[in-house]
Design an enzyme around this catalytic site. Structure first.
Site, PDB file in Angstrom:
ATOM      1  N   GLU A 205       0.899  -1.044   0.133  1.00  0.00           N
ATOM      2  CA  GLU A 205       0.253   0.107   0.179  1.00  0.00           C
ATOM      3  C   GLU A 205       0.845   1.281   0.139  1.00  0.00           C
ATOM      4  O   GLU A 205      -0.079   1.994   0.435  1.00  0.00           O
ATOM      5  CB  GLU A 205      -0.780   0.510   1.372  1.00  0.00           C
ATOM      6  CG  GLU A 205      -2.275  -1.355   1.195  1.00  0.00           C
ATOM      7  CD  GLU A 205      -3.062  -1.154   2.170  1.00  0.00           C
ATOM      8  OE1 GLU A 205      -3.141   0.262   2.547  1.00  0.00           O
ATOM      9  OE2 GLU A 205      -3.704  -2.299   2.104  1.00  0.00           O
ATOM     10  N   LYS A 336     -15.671  -1.515   3.296  1.00  0.00           N
ATOM     11  CA  LYS A 336     -15.288  -2.012   2.061  1.00  0.00           C
ATOM     12  C   LYS A 336     -15.952  -2.004   0.886  1.00  0.00           C
ATOM     13  O   LYS A 336     -16.671  -3.785   1.184  1.00  0.00           O
ATOM     14  CB  LYS A 336     -13.925  -3.656   1.876  1.00  0.00           C
ATOM     15  CG  LYS A 336     -12.177  -2.361   2.967  1.00  0.00           C
ATOM     16  CD  LYS A 336     -12.109  -4.026   3.266  1.00  0.00           C
ATOM     17  CE  LYS A 336     -10.142  -3.527   3.943  1.00  0.00           C
ATOM     18  NZ  LYS A 336      -9.753  -4.611   4.074  1.00  0.00           N
TER      19      LYS A 336
HETATM   20  P1  PGA Z   1      -6.757  -6.047   2.839  1.00  0.00           P
HETATM   21  O1  PGA Z   1      -5.685  -5.280   3.744  1.00  0.00           O
HETATM   22  O2  PGA Z   1      -7.509  -5.253   1.627  1.00  0.00           O
HETATM   23  O3  PGA Z   1      -5.799  -6.721   2.343  1.00  0.00           O
HETATM   24  O4  PGA Z   1      -7.507  -6.699   3.875  1.00  0.00           O
HETATM   25  C1  PGA Z   1      -6.752  -3.812   4.116  1.00  0.00           C
HETATM   26  C2  PGA Z   1      -7.127  -4.162   5.318  1.00  0.00           C
HETATM   27  O5  PGA Z   1      -6.511  -4.744   6.059  1.00  0.00           O
HETATM   28  O6  PGA Z   1      -7.582  -3.049   5.739  1.00  0.00           O
HETATM   29 ZN    ZN Z   2      -7.846  -4.011   8.376  1.00  0.00          ZN
END
Ligand code: PGA
Ligand code: ZN
Length: 421
Positions: A205, A336
């Site tokens: 990221e 998400k």
């Molecule tokens: P991931 O990480 O997209 O790999 O789940 C992001 C998070 O854990 O917030």
């Molecule tokens: Zn997370």
């Protein structure tokens, strides 16, 4: 004249880790076409909606050509001619066609791609910014939480805790907050180099992924970086954590392998409480594992003045969020889109959070694309917070840059947020 859905097609493209993901294009009755690209996580929660992959030889089984094929062969016949402007009805039909509670038949990646592509096509047809098409209430620019130091699955397991983030809340504009962020990111890199920690680039990221002697060393270095960059830790820039504790929880214990020790839930809560006393921490995500409900209740009882965000805990799932309220676990939800698989379900979780007094943080995945959809979604949701990753990779910057456009050209105000609950 009503806008109806006329066609859909999908393509296997690559995400920011070079893994296959989907792009979906929607065509409307007035000839408008628009695409949306689907993100993909690495530190995923067990209770997330299913991400469908082809299996077989290509890309080690992670190909999505067959999944792309189902967009036209399975979904299109049931959606053809539906109003593109009634997102709720369209998403309800998508869910019905998919046919399973966790979207394990055809995949949440397929449903999400369709859901988002249709919304974007409507915004294009109306010639309005996407956030207006998605808006459910007054639009609100989000305060970002930005990854500076990375660990866990996003950085080769150097540390167990996944994200050490800053929240630049003491600035009049997002543009100013991002300038401070870039300065802190650069300063953190210099401090790491100067301290002799091996640095070989950035993690998934965009945060630095250094080899450090302990998780706490990252907290210490981040606080120093904020101050050395010229900002007041706590007053202008605070710290947020994504522990992603599910990833190192086994048989009732939290395994801090890099430190050679194992902690119980209670000891994890002690550790987090101590850090909240020693560092300017205002938000902790997944401080405990996804099904450690008793631990979460203890964490919330002890640290309820801090924002406690459930990511793997809630997986953007309204039923799990309601469970959380009942069990007095957490006080915020990470949102998400691909954890649940349609726009309507995503926005419903934001609305539920508001109703029950939990805050909401709209979030990208560690596998992202150049699609900036998330920026408009965050603004439209009114959540007030966004988590995208760092400021050094273009799949992240696509979203930050879109937010800068919305601030400058749509005149949206940057909220003041100090993490006080
Ligand atoms: P991931 O990480 O997209 O790999 O789940 C992001 C998070 O854990 O917030
Ligand atoms: Zn997370």
């Amino acid at each position: 004249m009503s806008l109806t859905l006329q066609n859909l097609r999908a393509l296997e493209i690559l995400d920011s880790r070079g893994r296959p993901t989907l792009a979906v294009e929607a065509w409307l009755s007035d000839g408008t076409r628009a695409t949306a690209q689907v993100p993909s996580g690495a530190s995923t929660g067990t209770h997330e909606a299913n991400e469908k992959r082809d299996g077989g030889e290509r890309y080690g089984g992670k190909g999505v050509r067959e999944v792309a094929g189902t967009v036209a062969s399975v979904f299109l016949p049931g959606l053809l001619g539906l109003s593109a402007e009634d997102q709720r009805a369209l998403d309800a039909r998508l869910i019905e066609i998919e046919g399973t509670a966790n979207k394990s038949r055809y995949g949440a990646n397929a449903t999400l791609g369709i859901s988002c592509a249709v919304a974007r096509a409507v915004s294009a047809s109306r010639r309005e910014p996407l956030f207006r098409t998605l808006a459910v209430g007054p639009p609100l620019l989000p305060v970002p939480m930005i990854n500076i130091l990375s660990g866990g699955l996003h950085a080769g397991g150097n540390l167990e805790f996944q994200d050490f983030l800053i929240v630049p809340h003491g600035f009049p504009t997002l543009a100013d907050a991002l300038e401070a962020t870039v300065r802190i990111h650069t300063t953190a890199g210099e401090i790491l180099r100067r301290s002799g920690y091996a640095l070989t680039g950035v993690a998934d990221e965009g945060g630095w992924g250094p080899l450090l002697p302990s998780n706490e060393e990252a907290m210490f270095l981040l606080t120093i970086a904020i101050a050395e960059a010229g900002y007041l830790p706590g007053a202008q820039v605070s710290i947020a954590l994504d522990v992603a504790a599910t990833q190192f929880y086994r048989e009732g214990k939290y395994h801090l392998a890099s430190e050679g020790r194992e902690l119980t839930s209670g000891q994890m809560v002690d550790l987090l409480a101590r850090w909240c006393g020693s560092y300017p921490v205002i938000s902790i995500e997944d401080g405990l594992a996804e099904d450690d409900w008793d631990g979460w209740a203890e964490l919330t009882a002890r640290l309820g003045s801090v924002q406690l965000v459930g990511d793997d805990l809630f997986t953007t799932n309204a039923a799990r969020l309601r469970d959380g309220v009942r069990r007095k676990a957490a006080n915020a939800v990470l949102v998400k889109m691909n954890q649940i698989g349609t726009l309507t379900e995503t926005l419903d979780v934001c609305a539920l959070a508001r109703e029950i007094g939990y805050s909401a943080v709209v979030s990208a995945r560690s596998g992202e694309t150049e699609d900036s959809f998330l920026a408009d979604l965050a603004v439209a949701s009114g959540a007030g917070q966004i988590k995208i990753g760092s400021v050094t990779r273009s799949e992240r910057l696509a979203k930050y840059n879109r937010l800068l456009e919305l601030e400058a050209w749509e005149g949206l105000a940057f909220p003041r947020y100090d993490g006080n609950r």
